[in-house]
Design a protein around this motif. Structure first.
Motif, PDB file in Angstrom:
ATOM      1  N   ALA A  43      30.326  18.051  -6.913  1.00 12.40           N
ATOM      2  CA  ALA A  43      30.611  19.333  -6.907  1.00 12.40           C
ATOM      3  C   ALA A  43      31.422  19.977  -8.072  1.00 12.40           C
ATOM      4  CB  ALA A  43      31.079  19.759  -5.610  1.00 12.40           C
ATOM      5  N   GLU A  44      32.520  18.953  -8.305  1.00 12.16           N
ATOM      6  CA  GLU A  44      33.241  19.488  -9.622  1.00 12.16           C
ATOM      7  C   GLU A  44      33.730  18.331 -10.284  1.00 12.16           C
ATOM      8  OE1 GLU A  44      37.066  20.902  -7.513  1.00 12.16           O
ATOM      9  OE2 GLU A  44      36.033  20.197  -5.792  1.00 12.16           O
ATOM     10  N   ARG A  88      30.270  14.659   1.848  1.00 14.82           N
ATOM     11  CA  ARG A  88      29.619  15.684   1.490  1.00 14.82           C
ATOM     12  C   ARG A  88      29.502  15.895  -0.099  1.00 14.82           C
ATOM     13  NH1 ARG A  88      31.794  21.021   4.299  1.00 14.82           N
ATOM     14  NH2 ARG A  88      30.789  20.898   6.110  1.00 14.82           N
ATOM     15  N   THR A  89      30.590  15.617  -0.875  1.00 15.23           N
ATOM     16  CA  THR A  89      30.445  15.618  -2.476  1.00 15.23           C
ATOM     17  C   THR A  89      30.889  14.336  -2.787  1.00 15.23           C
ATOM     18  OG1 THR A  89      32.617  16.376  -2.199  1.00 15.23           O
ATOM     19  CG2 THR A  89      31.005  17.968  -2.578  1.00 15.23           C
ATOM     20  N   PRO A  90      29.986  13.193  -3.047  1.00 14.78           N
ATOM     21  CA  PRO A  90      30.215  11.885  -3.332  1.00 14.78           C
ATOM     22  C   PRO A  90      30.976  11.846  -4.976  1.00 14.78           C
ATOM     23  CG  PRO A  90      27.772  11.961  -2.932  1.00 14.78           C
ATOM     24  CD  PRO A  90      28.494  13.451  -2.784  1.00 14.78           C
ATOM     25  N   PHE A 106      40.618  11.325  -1.509  1.00 18.69           N
ATOM     26  CA  PHE A 106      39.105  11.026  -1.777  1.00 18.69           C
ATOM     27  C   PHE A 106      38.778  10.121  -0.557  1.00 18.69           C
ATOM     28  CE2 PHE A 106      40.152  12.478  -5.952  1.00 18.69           C
ATOM     29  CZ  PHE A 106      39.048  13.388  -6.097  1.00 18.69           C
ATOM     30  N   GLN A 107      38.067  10.698   0.441  1.00 16.94           N
ATOM     31  CA  GLN A 107      37.892  10.032   1.622  1.00 16.94           C
ATOM     32  C   GLN A 107      36.330   9.927   2.022  1.00 16.94           C
ATOM     33  OE1 GLN A 107      39.034  11.088   5.959  1.00 16.94           O
ATOM     34  NE2 GLN A 107      37.082  11.998   5.685  1.00 16.94           N
ATOM     35  N   ARG A 108      35.828   8.541   2.077  1.00 17.72           N
ATOM     36  CA  ARG A 108      34.730   8.344   2.288  1.00 17.72           C
ATOM     37  C   ARG A 108      34.231   8.214   3.765  1.00 17.72           C
ATOM     38  NH1 ARG A 108      31.968   3.313  -1.102  1.00 17.72           N
ATOM     39  NH2 ARG A 108      33.037   2.062   0.403  1.00 17.72           N
ATOM     40  N   THR A 109      35.238   7.317   4.579  1.00 18.67           N
ATOM     41  CA  THR A 109      35.026   7.254   5.952  1.00 18.67           C
ATOM     42  C   THR A 109      36.193   7.630   6.469  1.00 18.67           C
ATOM     43  OG1 THR A 109      33.386   5.549   5.422  1.00 18.67           O
ATOM     44  CG2 THR A 109      34.268   5.612   7.718  1.00 18.67           C
TER      45      THR A 109
END
Ligand code: N01
Length: 865
Positions: free
Chosen positions: A374-375, A359-361, A213-216
């Protein structure tokens, strides 16, 4: 390993020095202080030594400074006896090294493991710190040292539902001691900083499925790990002492030769080659030093950033994943870049997936996994590689109450304030090792740690020798250091990133640049200067009495200081000892070596009629469609040096910032043509420009006169002449570090007459060439002596370290007293010449912005309104 210290050991009632932390800093502190005969006890929450290397046991944890450099240097024998097996040692090897150090010097008996200091209160009467431990023991100490590390306070995952998850949870910064087996498991890793980037490839080797899970996205460079670099080993073998000393006086704590290649001016092939060479080295200092301006100039930085993105795209097969992995929201280096071993390639594995949180937080962490927008995903284990409350976190997490009843947390509510990163006002006898506003995390930590510990140890020894027992920085010294830190950061690109350097990773934390970015070398010089000059900025007390040599250790702007150092290193003779031809050649060569300044719409050269022949001028036109306001500009150079072309960068900058056509006019120079030739030319030029405003593309009636130094003198004089002659109409005057008087006895001459480029002697030399003694008091030479009522509105810029500062200030005051509207701009930390060094002295830019804004408000307001 002999672990002789333990939590069961009693806490002494009183010691000279109590230390928090048993990592690199704490261990060396115990060693040094004991050697000096101080009684010392250290506390660590861990059950053994190691500090950050005790806690960060996640798979793949390694240092990112070559281990040949990431090691103590205080004992050459220790260095001889220890051999590193890899270029970047693993966490277990570094921990083993620290354990070896603890054994070798028998440090453990002075450490209480499994023990935290929970509160510290300063007792002003007894002049001691009162400490409470996590076992409710109490003790007193004369000096209290926080050697608690910069990245030792893990950030608790600030994600909705983080406590709800029922599977295995791991925090990279508090990894279990027993091996964690991810075989066959579905694993999530949250966070892609150095910790995430190091552990992801290793977890991928074991896990059945890995979701990152990548934020930046982060910039990362291949570490190219292997055997310790042979060239470094050879250097060390040849001259270990020399190598270590070079590290101490280097910019980052590793002896590397800084480049003088600018990314902005280097040709494309040179840029590419330099980058590719650095890419092969696999060291942070190589990739951070491709160009000398990549940390300062966004254009130069973007060259490096884009070449790294090209590498990412080349290494990751799926274009969409590759694009998501490319950092685009911060300049390269402004978040700590990572060194990796196969990080990007890991995303080519079929069981590894990247979730781009932009894109999908993440919506929430659930009992079984993670829900994004998203899921819903289920996991057997979640690894949080979410970082630390860096630098200040470990300090304010202890309840430290100072002399005035304020806690450190309260004092630093808006950001840390320290003196040299070593101490903070209101907290006597409290020292920090690698504290905020010291180079620490921007340097090879071990070099910085040794420097801090040595400074503190020397300080304590000195206090004892001088029968003193209380030390505290003064508010003046602290405010000066805080300002200097900000000045250093402000000229770089670092404040542009939402990094932990800026405190931006912790919600609610003040956004302040935390480490000192002036370099290990510059910092060491400052600490040394303070110590060698009676501990500047510290108030000292004790049985021997009280004393204080109050002051600010760095007042000059950091980039101005660099210019001064560079000039000093050239060893040129003083200009006033040269003949005029040589002085002019030197001035011309210096001007030619400067950056050209910003692009303007058009530059044209022409001549205008002067009283004794044609005068050349260079016209700078803004890119926008005219007509524009006009500025008649006169260059600096003591009436002796320079020409209409010499202040080109400043004229371009003035043109861009004000949106005016700038006409830089030449005038006759001394000694060939002495006073009042230059005045006659200047006034004639202004009359001609006013008369020809429309054909020059100007707005008739919108004419300002401007000048720098001697040119400022001509601008001021011209305004007086125009007023007396009844025209031309001048709507504003801009006087930049201008000569306004021939009296050289003002304090600024005494304070700044030497060492700041324009010296008192050089100013005397200029006056001697320009005007006879008898003429100098005339208002057309010394405009301060003239009648000032009825002059156009003025913008007067003075620089703090300019011999001409006081006469500039005096002119501004006299103008105001005469009823002339005046906007004064005082350039803190600048010298006579630094404001015109466009793009070379970056700290001048905000001053020029202020200057242009003031000029526009003075004479363009009616037009703009
Ligand atoms: O921590 P970090 P680190 N939701 O703060 C993300 C040193 N170090 O432990 O960037 C989702 O750098 C966060 O995202 P963002 C080294 O100095 C050295 O990795 O805030 N994501 C980021 O990606 C290093 O710089 C070594 O948008 C969240 C990551 O977590 C420093 O320690 C090894 C989040 C945190 O990265 C810190 O590194 C390891 C959230 N709520 C560490 N919160 C070596 O010597 C945070 N993130 C090689």
């Amino acid at each position: 390993m002999a672990r002789s210290g333990s939590e069961s050991q009693s806490v002494p009632a009183e010691v000279d020095v109590a230390v928090v932390g048993a990592g690199f800093s704490g261990l060396y502190l115990i060693y040094r202080l004991r050697e000096l005969g101080f009684s010392v006890v250290a506390f660590d929450e861990a059950d053994d030594v190691g500090g950050t290397w005790y806690w960060n046991r996640y798979p793949g944890a390694r240092c990112d400074i070559p281990t040949t450099d990431y090691a103590y240097s205080f004992d050459p024998q220790l260095e001889q006896d220890w051999t590193w097996s890899e270029k970047y040692a693993t966490q277990p090897e570094i921990l083993a090294y620290l354990s070896h150090v603890a054994d070798r010097y028998d440090l453990r008996p002075d450490i209480r493991f499994g023990t935290r200091i929970t509160a510290a209160v300063w007792d002003e009467v007894g002049r001691k710190w009162q400490l409470r431990t996590s076992h409710d023991d109490e003790m007193r100490c004369r000096y209290y040292v926080m050697a608690s590390g910069c990245l030792s306070h893990p950030k608790t995952p600030d994600i909705e539902g983080a406590g709800r998850y029922r599977g295995e949870v791991y925090l990279t910064g508090m990894w279990p001691h027993d091996r964690v087996d991810f075989s066959g498991k579905k694993v999530a890793v949250v966070g892609t900083g150095s910790s995430g980037i190091q552990c992801i490839p290793l977890i991928a080797r074991e896990a059945a499925e890995l979701t990152v899970f990548q934020r930046t996205p982060n910039f990362s460079v291949p570490a190219r790990n292997g055997a310790p670099p042979p060239d470094r080993l050879a250097q060390l073998a040849e001259d270990r002492g020399g190598y270590r000393e070079a590290a101490r006086w280097s910019r980052g704590g590793i002896p590397v030769e800084p480049t003088d290649v600018s990314g902005v001016t280097a040709p494309a092939d040179v840029r590419r080659q330099r980058f590719e060479d650095a890419w092969q080295v696999g060291e942070l200092y190589a990739i951070l030093g491709v160009f000398n301006d990549q940390g300062l100039n966004p254009v130069s930085n973007e060259f490096v950033a884009e070449m790294i993105r090209e590498k990412i795209r080349a290494n990751v097969s799926d274009p969409e994943t590759a694009d998501a992995l490319c950092p685009k929201d911060h300049p390269f280096g402004t978040k700590r870049p990572c060194l990796d071993s196969g990080y990007f390639e890991t995303f080519n594995l079929p069981h590894v997936r990247l979730v781009d949180l932009r894109r999908t937080p993440i919506v929430a962490i659930t009992e079984t996994g993670i829900d994004t927008a998203a899921e819903s995903m289920a996991f057997d284990a979640i690894v949080f590689a979410t970082g630390f409350d860096a630098m200040t976190g470990p300090l304010v997490s202890v309840d430290i109450t100072g002399a005035n009843g304020l806690t450190l947390k309260e004092k630093w509510a808006d950001g840390p304030a320290t003196y040299l990163g070593l101490m903070t006002t209101g907290f006597p006898n409290l020292f920090m090792i690698t504290g905020p506003q010291s180079p620490s995390v921007l340097s090879n930590m071990v070099v910085s740690i040794e420097q801090h510990v040595d400074w503190v140890a020397d300080c304590l020894r000195r206090l004892r020798a001088e029968d003193l027992d209380r030390i505290e920085p003064t508010p003046l010294a602290e405010a000066g250091w805080v300002q200097h830190n900000q000045d250093c950061a402000d000229i770089t690109l670092y404040p542009r990133a939402n990094s932990w350097y800026m405190g931006a990773n912790v919600p609610g934390k003040p956004r302040v640049f935390l480490p000192y970015i002036g370099g290990v070398d510059g910092y060491r010089r400052a600490c040394q200067e303070v110590a060698e000059n009676g501990l500047i900025g510290f108030r000292l007390d004790g049985p021997a009495g009280a004393r204080c040599n109050d002051g600010v250790v760095r007042r000059i702007q950091p980039d101005v200081a660099i210019v001064l150092d560079m000039m000093a290193s050239l060893g040129l003779p003083p200009m006033e000892t040269m003949n005029v031809a040589d002085a002019r050649a030197l001035a011309e060569a210096t001007a030619a070596s400067m950056p050209p300044g910003p692009a303007v719409g058009e530059i044209t050269d022409a001549v205008l009629p002067g009283p004794a022949g044609d005068l050349s001028y260079r016209l700078y036109r803004p890119p926008s469609t005219g007509p524009h306001p006009l500025i008649a500009y006169f260059h600096g150079g003591g009436w002796v040096l320079g020409s209409h072309q010499s202040d080109g960068a400043f004229c371009r900058d003035l043109c861009v910032r004000t949106g005016a056509v700038v006409v830089s006019v030449n005038y006759r120079h001394a000694p060939e043509d002495r006073f009042p030739a230059a005045v006659d030319d200047a006034f004639a030029a202004v009359r001609w420009i006013a008369a020809n405003a429309a054909s020059l593309g100007g707005i008739p009636g919108q004419l300002a006169v401007a000048g720098w130094s001697a040119g400022g003198n001509l601008a001021a004089v011209t305004c007086q002449l125009a007023r007396d002659a009844g025209g031309p109409a001048i709507s504003g005057q801009l006087l930049l570090t201008a000569v306004t008087d021939s009296d050289l006895r003002r304090s600024s001459y005494a304070e700044n007459g030497e060492g700041f480029v324009l010296t008192a002697d050089l100013m005397r030399w200029f006056w001697e060439h320009y005007a006879d003694e008898a003429d100098r008091a005339h208002p057309t030479a010394s405009p301060l002596r003239g009648t000032l009522a009825g002059l156009p509105p003025a913008v007067v810029v003075t620089a703090e370290f300019d011999p001409l500062r006081d006469e500039g200030d005096a002119y501004a005051e006299a103008l105001a007293a005469a009823g002339v509207p005046v906007r004064q701009v005082r350039a803190r930390g600048h010298i006579h010449t630094s404001l015109t060094m466009v793009d070379a002295v970056i700290s001048g830019a905000p001053v020029r912005a202020q200057m242009a804004e003031a000029l526009n408000s003075v004479w363009l307001a009616p037009v703009r309104a």
